[in-house]
Design a protein around this motif. Structure first.
Motif, PDB file in Angstrom:
ATOM      1  N   GLY A  76      18.171  20.984  31.053  1.00 38.31           N
ATOM      2  CA  GLY A  76      18.197  19.525  31.008  1.00 38.31           C
ATOM      3  C   GLY A  76      17.101  18.952  30.138  1.00 38.31           C
ATOM      4  N   ALA A  77      15.967  19.657  30.043  1.00 36.67           N
ATOM      5  CA  ALA A  77      14.896  19.216  29.147  1.00 36.67           C
ATOM      6  C   ALA A  77      15.386  19.186  27.711  1.00 36.67           C
ATOM      7  CB  ALA A  77      13.689  20.150  29.286  1.00 36.67           C
ATOM      8  N   ARG A  78      16.213  20.163  27.344  1.00 34.94           N
ATOM      9  CA  ARG A  78      16.770  20.197  25.990  1.00 34.94           C
ATOM     10  C   ARG A  78      17.622  18.958  25.738  1.00 34.94           C
ATOM     11  NH1 ARG A  78      20.019  25.475  24.061  1.00 34.94           N
ATOM     12  NH2 ARG A  78      17.861  26.217  23.886  1.00 34.94           N
ATOM     13  N   THR A  79      18.474  18.614  26.684  1.00 34.82           N
ATOM     14  CA  THR A  79      19.355  17.456  26.519  1.00 34.82           C
ATOM     15  C   THR A  79      18.565  16.153  26.474  1.00 34.82           C
ATOM     16  OG1 THR A  79      21.122  18.611  27.703  1.00 34.82           O
ATOM     17  CG2 THR A  79      21.316  16.226  27.503  1.00 34.82           C
ATOM     18  N   SER A  80      17.684  15.954  27.443  1.00 35.05           N
ATOM     19  CA  SER A  80      16.932  14.705  27.526  1.00 35.05           C
ATOM     20  C   SER A  80      16.008  14.528  26.332  1.00 35.05           C
ATOM     21  CB  SER A  80      16.130  14.673  28.832  1.00 35.05           C
ATOM     22  OG  SER A  80      16.987  14.698  29.956  1.00 35.05           O
ATOM     23  N   LEU A  81      15.342  15.607  25.911  1.00 37.54           N
ATOM     24  CA  LEU A  81      14.421  15.504  24.786  1.00 37.54           C
ATOM     25  C   LEU A  81      15.167  15.282  23.477  1.00 37.54           C
ATOM     26  CD1 LEU A  81      11.387  15.630  24.256  1.00 37.54           C
ATOM     27  CD2 LEU A  81      11.656  18.049  23.691  1.00 37.54           C
ATOM     28  N   MET A  82      16.308  15.944  23.324  1.00 38.26           N
ATOM     29  CA  MET A  82      17.096  15.756  22.099  1.00 38.26           C
ATOM     30  C   MET A  82      17.558  14.308  21.977  1.00 38.26           C
ATOM     31  SD  MET A  82      20.573  17.723  20.876  1.00 38.26           S
ATOM     32  CE  MET A  82      19.748  19.309  21.061  1.00 38.26           C
ATOM     33  N   ILE A  83      18.051  13.761  23.078  1.00 39.84           N
ATOM     34  CA  ILE A  83      18.473  12.365  23.048  1.00 39.84           C
ATOM     35  C   ILE A  83      17.273  11.455  22.789  1.00 39.84           C
ATOM     36  CG2 ILE A  83      19.330  10.474  24.484  1.00 39.84           C
ATOM     37  CD1 ILE A  83      21.303  12.354  25.705  1.00 39.84           C
ATOM     38  N   GLY A  84      16.136  11.760  23.438  1.00 40.15           N
ATOM     39  CA  GLY A  84      14.951  10.938  23.238  1.00 40.15           C
ATOM     40  C   GLY A  84      14.503  10.902  21.791  1.00 40.15           C
ATOM     41  N   VAL A  85      14.451  12.057  21.145  1.00 37.26           N
ATOM     42  CA  VAL A  85      13.976  12.129  19.763  1.00 37.26           C
ATOM     43  C   VAL A  85      14.995  11.529  18.799  1.00 37.26           C
ATOM     44  CG1 VAL A  85      13.346  13.709  17.904  1.00 37.26           C
ATOM     45  CG2 VAL A  85      12.497  14.120  20.218  1.00 37.26           C
ATOM     46  N   VAL A  86      16.265  11.921  18.942  1.00 39.58           N
ATOM     47  CA  VAL A  86      17.295  11.436  18.016  1.00 39.58           C
ATOM     48  C   VAL A  86      17.503   9.932  18.169  1.00 39.58           C
ATOM     49  CG1 VAL A  86      19.749  11.557  17.441  1.00 39.58           C
ATOM     50  CG2 VAL A  86      18.467  13.650  17.870  1.00 39.58           C
ATOM     51  N   ALA A  87      17.660   9.472  19.408  1.00 41.61           N
ATOM     52  CA  ALA A  87      17.926   8.053  19.635  1.00 41.61           C
ATOM     53  C   ALA A  87      16.735   7.205  19.218  1.00 41.61           C
ATOM     54  CB  ALA A  87      18.249   7.815  21.113  1.00 41.61           C
ATOM     55  N   ASN A  88      15.539   7.621  19.585  1.00 40.73           N
ATOM     56  CA  ASN A  88      14.380   6.804  19.240  1.00 40.73           C
ATOM     57  C   ASN A  88      14.074   6.863  17.746  1.00 40.73           C
ATOM     58  OD1 ASN A  88      12.234   5.097  20.402  1.00 40.73           O
ATOM     59  ND2 ASN A  88      10.908   6.651  19.514  1.00 40.73           N
ATOM     60  N   GLY A  89      14.257   8.041  17.138  1.00 43.68           N
ATOM     61  CA  GLY A  89      14.065   8.127  15.695  1.00 43.68           C
ATOM     62  C   GLY A  89      15.025   7.220  14.944  1.00 43.68           C
ATOM     63  N   THR A  90      16.276   7.188  15.385  1.00 45.36           N
ATOM     64  CA  THR A  90      17.257   6.303  14.763  1.00 45.36           C
ATOM     65  C   THR A  90      16.901   4.838  14.993  1.00 45.36           C
ATOM     66  OG1 THR A  90      18.968   7.979  15.157  1.00 45.36           O
ATOM     67  CG2 THR A  90      19.710   5.752  14.629  1.00 45.36           C
ATOM     68  N   ALA A 142       8.586  23.238  24.857  1.00 47.65           N
ATOM     69  CA  ALA A 142       8.785  24.681  24.967  1.00 47.65           C
ATOM     70  C   ALA A 142      10.008  25.006  25.816  1.00 47.65           C
ATOM     71  CB  ALA A 142       7.535  25.333  25.559  1.00 47.65           C
ATOM     72  N   ALA A 143      10.185  24.277  26.916  1.00 50.96           N
ATOM     73  CA  ALA A 143      11.365  24.495  27.760  1.00 50.96           C
ATOM     74  C   ALA A 143      12.647  24.199  26.995  1.00 50.96           C
ATOM     75  CB  ALA A 143      11.276  23.620  29.013  1.00 50.96           C
ATOM     76  N   ALA A 144      12.621  23.129  26.178  1.00 55.52           N
ATOM     77  CA  ALA A 144      13.815  22.778  25.415  1.00 55.52           C
ATOM     78  C   ALA A 144      14.127  23.819  24.341  1.00 55.52           C
ATOM     79  CB  ALA A 144      13.641  21.396  24.782  1.00 55.52           C
ATOM     80  N   PHE A 183      -5.105  14.625  26.680  1.00 53.29           N
ATOM     81  CA  PHE A 183      -4.899  16.073  26.582  1.00 53.29           C
ATOM     82  C   PHE A 183      -3.879  16.542  27.612  1.00 53.29           C
ATOM     83  CE2 PHE A 183      -6.052  20.442  27.786  1.00 53.29           C
ATOM     84  CZ  PHE A 183      -5.903  21.066  26.543  1.00 53.29           C
ATOM     85  N   ALA A 184      -3.961  15.990  28.827  1.00 53.57           N
ATOM     86  CA  ALA A 184      -2.999  16.351  29.866  1.00 53.57           C
ATOM     87  C   ALA A 184      -1.580  15.938  29.453  1.00 53.57           C
ATOM     88  CB  ALA A 184      -3.377  15.691  31.184  1.00 53.57           C
ATOM     89  N   GLY A 185      -1.457  14.756  28.852  1.00 50.96           N
ATOM     90  CA  GLY A 185      -0.155  14.309  28.380  1.00 50.96           C
ATOM     91  C   GLY A 185       0.403  15.226  27.304  1.00 50.96           C
ATOM     92  N   ILE A 186      -0.460  15.673  26.388  1.00 48.94           N
ATOM     93  CA  ILE A 186      -0.016  16.583  25.333  1.00 48.94           C
ATOM     94  C   ILE A 186       0.436  17.907  25.925  1.00 48.94           C
ATOM     95  CG2 ILE A 186      -0.809  17.916  23.338  1.00 48.94           C
ATOM     96  CD1 ILE A 186      -2.593  15.572  22.599  1.00 48.94           C
ATOM     97  N   VAL A 187      -0.269  18.381  26.956  1.00 50.17           N
ATOM     98  CA  VAL A 187       0.116  19.633  27.607  1.00 50.17           C
ATOM     99  C   VAL A 187       1.496  19.513  28.235  1.00 50.17           C
ATOM    100  CG1 VAL A 187      -0.423  21.202  29.516  1.00 50.17           C
ATOM    101  CG2 VAL A 187      -2.244  20.430  27.986  1.00 50.17           C
ATOM    102  N   VAL A 188       1.740  18.399  28.939  1.00 49.22           N
ATOM    103  CA  VAL A 188       3.052  18.198  29.576  1.00 49.22           C
ATOM    104  C   VAL A 188       4.150  18.131  28.522  1.00 49.22           C
ATOM    105  CG1 VAL A 188       4.445  16.594  30.940  1.00 49.22           C
ATOM    106  CG2 VAL A 188       2.085  17.072  31.605  1.00 49.22           C
ATOM    107  N   ILE A 189       3.911  17.375  27.443  1.00 51.98           N
ATOM    108  CA  ILE A 189       4.905  17.281  26.377  1.00 51.98           C
ATOM    109  C   ILE A 189       5.140  18.657  25.750  1.00 51.98           C
ATOM    110  CG2 ILE A 189       5.363  16.327  24.086  1.00 51.98           C
ATOM    111  CD1 ILE A 189       3.871  13.815  24.985  1.00 51.98           C
ATOM    112  N   GLY A 190       4.067  19.423  25.568  1.00 51.66           N
ATOM    113  CA  GLY A 190       4.219  20.768  25.025  1.00 51.66           C
ATOM    114  C   GLY A 190       5.072  21.652  25.918  1.00 51.66           C
ATOM    115  N   CYS A 191       4.884  21.519  27.227  1.00 54.32           N
ATOM    116  CA  CYS A 191       5.697  22.312  28.163  1.00 54.32           C
ATOM    117  C   CYS A 191       7.172  21.901  28.094  1.00 54.32           C
ATOM    118  CB  CYS A 191       5.167  22.138  29.582  1.00 54.32           C
ATOM    119  SG  CYS A 191       3.544  22.885  29.870  1.00 54.32           S
ATOM    120  N   VAL A 192       7.424  20.599  27.999  1.00 55.08           N
ATOM    121  CA  VAL A 192       8.815  20.127  27.912  1.00 55.08           C
ATOM    122  C   VAL A 192       9.463  20.604  26.616  1.00 55.08           C
ATOM    123  CG1 VAL A 192      10.282  18.081  27.772  1.00 55.08           C
ATOM    124  CG2 VAL A 192       8.369  18.139  29.380  1.00 55.08           C
TER     125      VAL A 192
END
Length: 285
Positions: free
Chosen positions: A80-94, A28-30, A17-26
């Protein structure tokens, strides 16, 4: 798996649950960076530097302090959360998509095509991922999408090997043999019987891989061959501030903490999803 079982699993795992909260915050920031950030990420302010021109420590005006150019660190971390998360999702999804395609085709058809695909996978595995990413990033002009594609090109091999092993096992099952005996084509068997069995694996690796991708992006940006300034990412914020580690430690500590918390949270969620989705793990809770 039923929604109730998932909810019970979440209740029994407060760390998840704590991990989900942190991911949710990241996330939301993005998504809401323009509204959450108190300043523009590239806004150089005269009141963001001391009289000697040094960055300011955390204060009521700049909650996380400022960097060496008088820019608000909190604002740069949010963007920076927007940049890092976008790369994380796009790169890992690919990477997951490439790995599934290679693994399924090699495992289903076997023979010479499967052997060639898996030997190529072994060849990619033999190269250290970070070294290969550095070489590719150095050869190509670094940008947001180039970095994402470079990371995807070095991260698909693990998914391919797992997909290959599971596909080889599935092709020997009776229901697959029965489908073939009834005249089902390869496309039907792959789409209706092979791929659905690999969806849980794709979900788990898709979640776990984001943590690795975020760390790899931060490493490339720290080395100066990732996302290029002035576009902020957590890695290049650390890269720009490394020489001020002793005089202004907040410039390295806060982006490093963001990288650590995000990577750890995605790992926790990925591990929990593996336990919840994998039928062999459910009876152990």
């Amino acid at each position: 798996m039923a929604v109730g079982a998932l909810l019970r699993g979440l209740v029994r795992r407060p760390v998840l649950f704590a991990g989900i909260v942190v991911i949710g915050c990241v996330v939301a920031a993005a998504l809401f960076a323009p509204w959450l950030a108190p300043y523009a990420p590239d806004n150089q302010m005269f009141d963001g530097l001391s009289l000697e021109g040094a960055p300011l420590p955390p204060s009521h005006q700049f909650w996380l302090g400022t960097d060496t150019l008088g820019r608000d660190l909190l604002s740069r971390l949010i963007y920076g959360a927007r940049t890092s998360l976008m790369i994380g999702v796009v790169a890992n999804g690919t990477a997951v998509l490439i790995g599934l395609t290679v693994g399924i085709l090699a495992g289903y058809f076997g023979g010479l095509p499967g052997g060639v695909l898996m030997r190529f996978t072994d060849l990619m595995t033999a190269f250290p991922a970070l070294l290969l990413a550095i070489v590719l990033a150095a050869l190509l002009k670094p940008s947001l999408w180039i970095v994402a594609m470079v990371i995807a090109m070095v991260n698909w091999v693990q998914v391919a090997r797992i997909a290959y092993t599971e596909t080889r096992s599935l092709t020997e099952r009776d229901f697959i043999l029965a489908e073939r005996a009834m005249g089902a084509g390869n496309l039907r068997v792959l789409a209706l019987h092979i791929l659905p069995h690999l969806v849980p694996t794709a979900i788990v690796w898709g979640t776990l891989g984001i943590a690795t991708t975020v760390l790899l992006e931060a490493t490339l940006s720290f080395l100066g061959i990732g996302v290029q300034p002035p576009e902020p990412s957590w890695g290049n914020i650390v890269f720009e501030s490394q020489s001020y580690f002793q005089s202004a430690p907040w410039l390295v500590f806060f982006p490093g903490l963001a990288i650590l918390a995000t990577a750890l949270s995605f790992n926790l969620v990925g591990d929990a999803l593996r336990d919840l989705i994998d039928p062999t793990q459910r009876g152990r809770d």
